[in-house]
Design a protein around this motif. Structure first.
Motif, PDB file in Angstrom:
ATOM      1  N   ALA A  33      44.234  55.411  34.166  1.00 44.72           N
ATOM      2  CA  ALA A  33      42.816  55.155  33.896  1.00 44.72           C
ATOM      3  C   ALA A  33      42.637  54.458  32.558  1.00 44.72           C
ATOM      4  CB  ALA A  33      42.038  56.466  33.925  1.00 44.72           C
ATOM      5  N   ALA A  34      43.311  54.994  31.508  1.00 47.72           N
ATOM      6  CA  ALA A  34      43.171  54.395  30.173  1.00 47.72           C
ATOM      7  C   ALA A  34      43.736  52.977  30.132  1.00 47.72           C
ATOM      8  CB  ALA A  34      43.872  55.275  29.139  1.00 47.72           C
ATOM      9  N   GLY A  35      44.932  52.808  30.730  1.00 48.26           N
ATOM     10  CA  GLY A  35      45.555  51.480  30.723  1.00 48.26           C
ATOM     11  C   GLY A  35      44.721  50.460  31.504  1.00 48.26           C
ATOM     12  N   SER A  36      44.194  50.890  32.654  1.00 49.00           N
ATOM     13  CA  SER A  36      43.403  49.970  33.467  1.00 49.00           C
ATOM     14  C   SER A  36      42.114  49.583  32.757  1.00 49.00           C
ATOM     15  CB  SER A  36      43.074  50.615  34.814  1.00 49.00           C
ATOM     16  OG  SER A  36      44.251  50.891  35.539  1.00 49.00           O
ATOM     17  N   LEU A  37      41.429  50.555  32.153  1.00 59.26           N
ATOM     18  CA  LEU A  37      40.191  50.252  31.443  1.00 59.26           C
ATOM     19  C   LEU A  37      40.447  49.318  30.266  1.00 59.26           C
ATOM     20  CD1 LEU A  37      38.413  53.736  31.461  1.00 59.26           C
ATOM     21  CD2 LEU A  37      37.764  51.690  32.745  1.00 59.26           C
ATOM     22  N   LEU A  38      41.553  49.569  29.521  1.00 61.25           N
ATOM     23  CA  LEU A  38      41.890  48.703  28.401  1.00 61.25           C
ATOM     24  C   LEU A  38      42.176  47.284  28.880  1.00 61.25           C
ATOM     25  CD1 LEU A  38      42.517  48.364  25.385  1.00 61.25           C
ATOM     26  CD2 LEU A  38      44.875  49.086  25.864  1.00 61.25           C
ATOM     27  N   TYR A  39      42.927  47.180  29.968  1.00 59.90           N
ATOM     28  CA  TYR A  39      43.283  45.873  30.513  1.00 59.90           C
ATOM     29  C   TYR A  39      42.027  45.115  30.975  1.00 59.90           C
ATOM     30  CZ  TYR A  39      45.407  42.413  33.631  1.00 59.90           C
ATOM     31  OH  TYR A  39      45.781  41.249  34.245  1.00 59.90           O
ATOM     32  N   ILE A  40      41.176  45.799  31.740  1.00 59.71           N
ATOM     33  CA  ILE A  40      39.979  45.144  32.240  1.00 59.71           C
ATOM     34  C   ILE A  40      39.034  44.773  31.098  1.00 59.71           C
ATOM     35  CG2 ILE A  40      37.901  45.483  33.643  1.00 59.71           C
ATOM     36  CD1 ILE A  40      39.601  47.230  35.500  1.00 59.71           C
ATOM     37  N   GLY A  41      38.879  45.680  30.127  1.00 55.90           N
ATOM     38  CA  GLY A  41      38.009  45.396  28.989  1.00 55.90           C
ATOM     39  C   GLY A  41      38.480  44.178  28.202  1.00 55.90           C
ATOM     40  N   MET A  42      39.812  44.114  27.965  1.00 50.17           N
ATOM     41  CA  MET A  42      40.344  42.969  27.221  1.00 50.17           C
ATOM     42  C   MET A  42      40.156  41.674  28.017  1.00 50.17           C
ATOM     43  SD  MET A  42      44.257  42.072  26.173  1.00 50.17           S
ATOM     44  CE  MET A  42      44.533  41.497  27.850  1.00 50.17           C
ATOM     45  N   THR A  43      40.404  41.744  29.334  1.00 44.45           N
ATOM     46  CA  THR A  43      40.286  40.555  30.178  1.00 44.45           C
ATOM     47  C   THR A  43      38.848  40.044  30.206  1.00 44.45           C
ATOM     48  OG1 THR A  43      42.116  41.298  31.564  1.00 44.45           O
ATOM     49  CG2 THR A  43      40.633  39.652  32.505  1.00 44.45           C
TER      50      THR A  43
ATOM     51  N   LEU B  94      49.673  48.651  42.023  1.00 50.74           N
ATOM     52  CA  LEU B  94      48.634  48.660  40.993  1.00 50.74           C
ATOM     53  C   LEU B  94      48.797  47.472  40.052  1.00 50.74           C
ATOM     54  CD1 LEU B  94      46.281  50.266  39.680  1.00 50.74           C
ATOM     55  CD2 LEU B  94      48.011  51.400  38.272  1.00 50.74           C
ATOM     56  N   GLN B  95      50.047  47.174  39.677  1.00 49.73           N
ATOM     57  CA  GLN B  95      50.314  46.048  38.782  1.00 49.73           C
ATOM     58  C   GLN B  95      49.849  44.733  39.424  1.00 49.73           C
ATOM     59  OE1 GLN B  95      54.089  45.082  36.182  1.00 49.73           O
ATOM     60  NE2 GLN B  95      54.481  44.427  38.274  1.00 49.73           N
ATOM     61  N   GLY B  96      50.133  44.604  40.731  1.00 47.84           N
ATOM     62  CA  GLY B  96      49.679  43.405  41.430  1.00 47.84           C
ATOM     63  C   GLY B  96      48.161  43.281  41.415  1.00 47.84           C
ATOM     64  N   TYR B  97      47.503  44.414  41.665  1.00 45.55           N
ATOM     65  CA  TYR B  97      46.040  44.383  41.661  1.00 45.55           C
ATOM     66  C   TYR B  97      45.496  44.115  40.260  1.00 45.55           C
ATOM     67  CZ  TYR B  97      45.030  45.741  46.477  1.00 45.55           C
ATOM     68  OH  TYR B  97      44.882  45.746  47.848  1.00 45.55           O
ATOM     69  N   LEU B  98      46.134  44.730  39.248  1.00 49.95           N
ATOM     70  CA  LEU B  98      45.681  44.497  37.875  1.00 49.95           C
ATOM     71  C   LEU B  98      45.877  43.034  37.480  1.00 49.95           C
ATOM     72  CD1 LEU B  98      46.828  47.642  35.858  1.00 49.95           C
ATOM     73  CD2 LEU B  98      44.491  46.835  36.187  1.00 49.95           C
ATOM     74  N   ARG B  99      47.061  42.509  37.827  1.00 44.15           N
ATOM     75  CA  ARG B  99      47.288  41.099  37.538  1.00 44.15           C
ATOM     76  C   ARG B  99      46.248  40.245  38.260  1.00 44.15           C
ATOM     77  NH1 ARG B  99      52.083  40.826  39.252  1.00 44.15           N
ATOM     78  NH2 ARG B  99      53.178  41.199  37.289  1.00 44.15           N
ATOM     79  N   ASP B 100      45.952  40.627  39.495  1.00 42.24           N
ATOM     80  CA  ASP B 100      44.942  39.898  40.245  1.00 42.24           C
ATOM     81  C   ASP B 100      43.562  40.053  39.622  1.00 42.24           C
ATOM     82  OD1 ASP B 100      46.821  39.032  42.009  1.00 42.24           O
ATOM     83  OD2 ASP B 100      46.350  40.496  43.577  1.00 42.24           O
ATOM     84  N   VAL B 101      43.270  41.241  39.055  1.00 44.43           N
ATOM     85  CA  VAL B 101      41.975  41.427  38.395  1.00 44.43           C
ATOM     86  C   VAL B 101      41.816  40.412  37.270  1.00 44.43           C
ATOM     87  CG1 VAL B 101      40.662  42.956  36.882  1.00 44.43           C
ATOM     88  CG2 VAL B 101      41.611  43.835  39.013  1.00 44.43           C
ATOM     89  N   GLY B 102      42.897  40.174  36.520  1.00 47.65           N
ATOM     90  CA  GLY B 102      42.836  39.166  35.467  1.00 47.65           C
ATOM     91  C   GLY B 102      42.530  37.790  36.021  1.00 47.65           C
ATOM     92  N   VAL B 103      43.225  37.458  37.117  1.00 48.17           N
ATOM     93  CA  VAL B 103      42.980  36.160  37.756  1.00 48.17           C
ATOM     94  C   VAL B 103      41.555  36.104  38.303  1.00 48.17           C
ATOM     95  CG1 VAL B 103      43.656  34.650  39.659  1.00 48.17           C
ATOM     96  CG2 VAL B 103      45.410  35.828  38.318  1.00 48.17           C
TER      97      VAL B 103
ATOM     98  N   ASN C 124      46.315  31.296  27.187  1.00 45.32           N
ATOM     99  CA  ASN C 124      46.448  32.375  26.191  1.00 45.32           C
ATOM    100  C   ASN C 124      45.914  33.696  26.743  1.00 45.32           C
ATOM    101  OD1 ASN C 124      47.462  30.490  24.419  1.00 45.32           O
ATOM    102  ND2 ASN C 124      45.530  30.183  23.330  1.00 45.32           N
ATOM    103  N   ASN C 125      44.826  33.611  27.478  1.00 44.00           N
ATOM    104  CA  ASN C 125      44.250  34.804  28.089  1.00 44.00           C
ATOM    105  C   ASN C 125      45.239  35.423  29.072  1.00 44.00           C
ATOM    106  OD1 ASN C 125      42.423  36.745  28.956  1.00 44.00           O
ATOM    107  ND2 ASN C 125      41.315  35.365  30.300  1.00 44.00           N
ATOM    108  N   GLY C 126      45.879  34.586  29.908  1.00 45.72           N
ATOM    109  CA  GLY C 126      46.852  35.092  30.866  1.00 45.72           C
ATOM    110  C   GLY C 126      48.052  35.737  30.201  1.00 45.72           C
ATOM    111  N   THR C 127      48.517  35.159  29.087  1.00 45.65           N
ATOM    112  CA  THR C 127      49.662  35.728  28.371  1.00 45.65           C
ATOM    113  C   THR C 127      49.319  37.090  27.779  1.00 45.65           C
ATOM    114  OG1 THR C 127      50.463  33.512  27.834  1.00 45.65           O
ATOM    115  CG2 THR C 127      51.305  35.324  26.499  1.00 45.65           C
ATOM    116  N   ALA C 128      48.125  37.210  27.214  1.00 44.24           N
ATOM    117  CA  ALA C 128      47.707  38.505  26.657  1.00 44.24           C
ATOM    118  C   ALA C 128      47.633  39.562  27.751  1.00 44.24           C
ATOM    119  CB  ALA C 128      46.331  38.350  25.984  1.00 44.24           C
ATOM    120  N   GLN C 129      47.165  39.181  28.926  1.00 41.89           N
ATOM    121  CA  GLN C 129      47.128  40.129  30.047  1.00 41.89           C
ATOM    122  C   GLN C 129      48.525  40.550  30.459  1.00 41.89           C
ATOM    123  OE1 GLN C 129      44.971  37.980  33.020  1.00 41.89           O
ATOM    124  NE2 GLN C 129      43.043  37.990  31.880  1.00 41.89           N
ATOM    125  N   GLY C 130      49.466  39.597  30.482  1.00 42.59           N
ATOM    126  CA  GLY C 130      50.846  39.913  30.858  1.00 42.59           C
ATOM    127  C   GLY C 130      51.486  40.901  29.898  1.00 42.59           C
TER     128      GLY C 130
END
Length: 606
Positions: free
Chosen positions: A186-196, A309-318, A265-271
């Motif tokens: 939950a924390a990692g996903s929220l941080l990832y989505i918030g940053m994206t 989950l990683q695939g979906y998170l990566r896709d969320v960034g895209v 740059n945005n994609g690299t930060a997400q990775g």
């Protein structure tokens, strides 16, 4: 040497662009509520299969691992888990297929509505708006916005909605087994989505918005040069236009490059954030296994869930980047939709019916937007039914504005204009203009057949009526000599025809309209003598039995009119017949007439 300067774009990305575009999109969603609800339910149910997939993968591994003690029970458990995995896969594919079919229907319905609405509004924008807009840029805004809607719908309904459902479902499922794992996800996903979201909105979007403005300008510059190619060729200015376009392209390239770099740059930060989340989840499940709180199947369950989950998170960034891009691409279309028409029918507007054709300006005051001094101030004039009036005066004296106000291409600031007792501000614009036939000095024709152009005034007209109108306009003979006759395509704006031929087609269109009021922006000033004679004859025939207003350029053509109005700085300085006005000492009309007569005499002497 003249330096060409391009308008400086002072464009700032609007913080409410997302709310404007999404509000516009949701408004169209509300027109198809059942389709939206069914689509959302289908995609959410399909996503549930992905949420449960790691659970049954873990059970399959546990069944295999227990095979050394009770092989029959292990086989039964393994087959049960295998059957569940296959059922989930088949169900997911069937539901996704239904979802894709539904979104095709939804998006095409929306694109059709939006294209129609945009075209409807552009056609009804004021003359002033069209005078200040590039046709190529307008087309680019509409087409780019339409295709951006396709991406926006896919992103929201086929991508983000299932992705968020997957994140929530996986967090709840893993958290029910190991609360610490649910907390990490939950924390990692929220941080990832918030940053994206933050990077997309405040880092990438401003650059993308400016890049789109220059993309629109590039389309406008291309259309401007291509549509004026005859002028480019006339002055041998191909290299100059190449240089002009190259400056626009250079600016477009700079803005687009900055947008793409920021997106990278945005994609690299997400990775980077995904790698850190991977380490936290795998490290945590190993600790749980080490302390005996997780079986090999549980480890498989967690790893499978994480990789999904990683695939979906990566896709969320895209998806968020796609959302940002589609919003930027739709921003100009939405702004176009929100822009006021400028000249609108009043809610109680009624159709106009003109009988006799009397026109009155009653205490009219008018000034153009941005001009402090009015062109007309308390302006009064009456044109009797059936009267033939000539408008004379220097350029900028108010002649053209006079006829534009009659057509209600502009609204008066004060006072009113009345036709047969009907205030034109209180009738529908289409009915008003349907009672007026106008032949412009530079007639504009569609890139359609000659028959289509003549019949534009009355689309239901028969071929016999079209030919009759062409004969009255002295156009039939030249049309018959063309290889395809009335089926001949005239080219963009009628470029395949000579000036005299275009004028005769425009006159035929006016004959077919058979309107009680006629406006002629005298069409003979730049034609050869033969074309001038044919057109003058057709114009005199056309004026019979109508209230006619002629903007006069050659004063010799208005000598037989009932009355001449001599304009000077927005006022009628003189009025009367030709014979009356030439007798006025130091009169404006007399000076204009004498100057033209002297110019003609010099031309004949030369």
């Amino acid at each position: 040497m003249t330096r060409f300067r391009f308008p400086r774009f002072r464009i700032r990305w609007r913080a409410n662009a997302f709310s404007d575009v999404l509000g516009f999109t949701f408004a169209h969603w509300r027109k198809q509520p059942l389709l939206i609800a069914g689509l959302a339910a289908t995609m959410l149910t399909a996503t549930l299969a992905d949420v449960l997939l790691p659970l049954y993968a873990g059970r399959l591994v546990d069944a295999i691992a227990s095979g050394s003690t009770d092989r029959d029970a292990a086989l039964s458990a393994a087959l049960s888990a295998f059957g569940a995995l296959m059922a989930l896969g088949v169900g997911m594919m069937a539901l996704r297929h239904c979802g894709f079919l539904a979104i095709i229907r939804l998006t095409l319905n929306m694109m059709t509505d939006i294209a129609g609405d945009a075209f409807h509004r552009v056609q009804r924008f004021s003359t002033n708006w069209h005078a200040n807009a590039f046709a190529g840029s307008t087309v680019r805004k509409i087409t780019r916005g339409m295709w951006a809607l396709d991406l926006l719908n896919d992103t929201l309904l086929l991508a983000l909605l299932p992705s968020l459902a997957m994140l929530v479902g996986t967090t709840i499922l893993l958290g029910s087994y190991w609360p610490v794992m649910g907390l990490i996800i939950a924390a990692g996903s929220l941080l990832y989505i918030g940053m994206t979201v933050s990077l997309s909105l405040f880092y990438v979007a401003p650059a993308a918005s400016l890049a789109n403005q220059w993309d629109t300008k590039l389309g406008g510059a291309l259309a401007d040069a291509v549509s004026c190619n005859a002028v480019v060729k006339a002055f041998g200015a191909e290299d100059r236009e190449d240089a002009r376009l190259s400056r626009v392209v250079a600016k477009w390239r700079s803005r687009t490059s900055r947008t793409w770099i920021r997106g990278t740059n945005n994609g690299t930060a997400q990775g980077i954030l995904l790698v850190l989340l991977r380490g936290a989840i795998i490290g945590t499940v190993l600790l749980l296994w080490w302390h005996g709180q997780a079986t090999p199947g549980d480890v498989t369950f967690v790893l499978t869930a994480f990789f999904l989950l990683q695939g979906y998170l990566r896709d969320v960034g895209v998806h968020i980047r796609n959302l940002q891009r589609s919003v930027n691409d739709m921003e100009e279309l939405v702004a176009l939709h929100a822009q006021p028409l400028g000249i609108e029918d009043k809610p109680d507007a009624r159709p106009m019916v003109v009988g006799a054709g009397e026109i009155r300006f009653e205490d009219v005051t008018f000034h153009y937007a941005g001009h402090e001094t009015p062109l007309y101030k308390d302006f009064d004039v009456t044109i009797q039914a059936g009267e033939k009036i000539g408008l004379v005066g220097h350029s900028g004296s108010g002649k053209t504005t006079f006829v534009k106000l009659i057509q209600r291409l502009y609204d008066v600031t004060d006072g009113r204009i009345v036709i047969d007792g009907q205030d034109i501000a209180h009738v529908t614009q289409s009915s008003l203009r349907g009672e007026i036939a106008i032949v412009q000095q530079e007639p504009i024709l569609f890139h359609r057949s000659l028959a289509d152009n003549i019949a534009y005034a009355r689309p239901e007209a028969s071929m016999a009526e079209i030919i009759a109108a062409a004969k009255l306009a002295n156009a039939h003979d030249f049309i018959e000599r063309l290889p395809q006759g009335y089926a001949t395509l005239v080219g963009e704006r009628g470029v395949k025809l000579s000036g005299g031929e275009r004028q005769r087609v425009a006159l035929a269109r006016a004959f077919l309209a058979d309107a009680p009021i006629l406006i002629l922006d005298e069409a003979t000033s730049s034609l050869d003598s033969e074309s001038e004679a044919l057109i003058q004859e057709a114009m005199e025939r056309l004026m019979e039995g109508r209230t006619a207003i002629i903007i006069a350029h050659r004063l010799s053509t208005v000598r037989s009119l009932d009355r001449l109005l001599v304009f000077d700085r927005g006022t009628i300085a003189e009025e009367g017949t030709h014979e009356e006005l030439v007798r006025l000492d130091n009169g404006i009309y007399r000076k204009l007439f004498e100057r033209q007569a002297m110019d003609l005499a010099r031309g004949l002497a030369a």
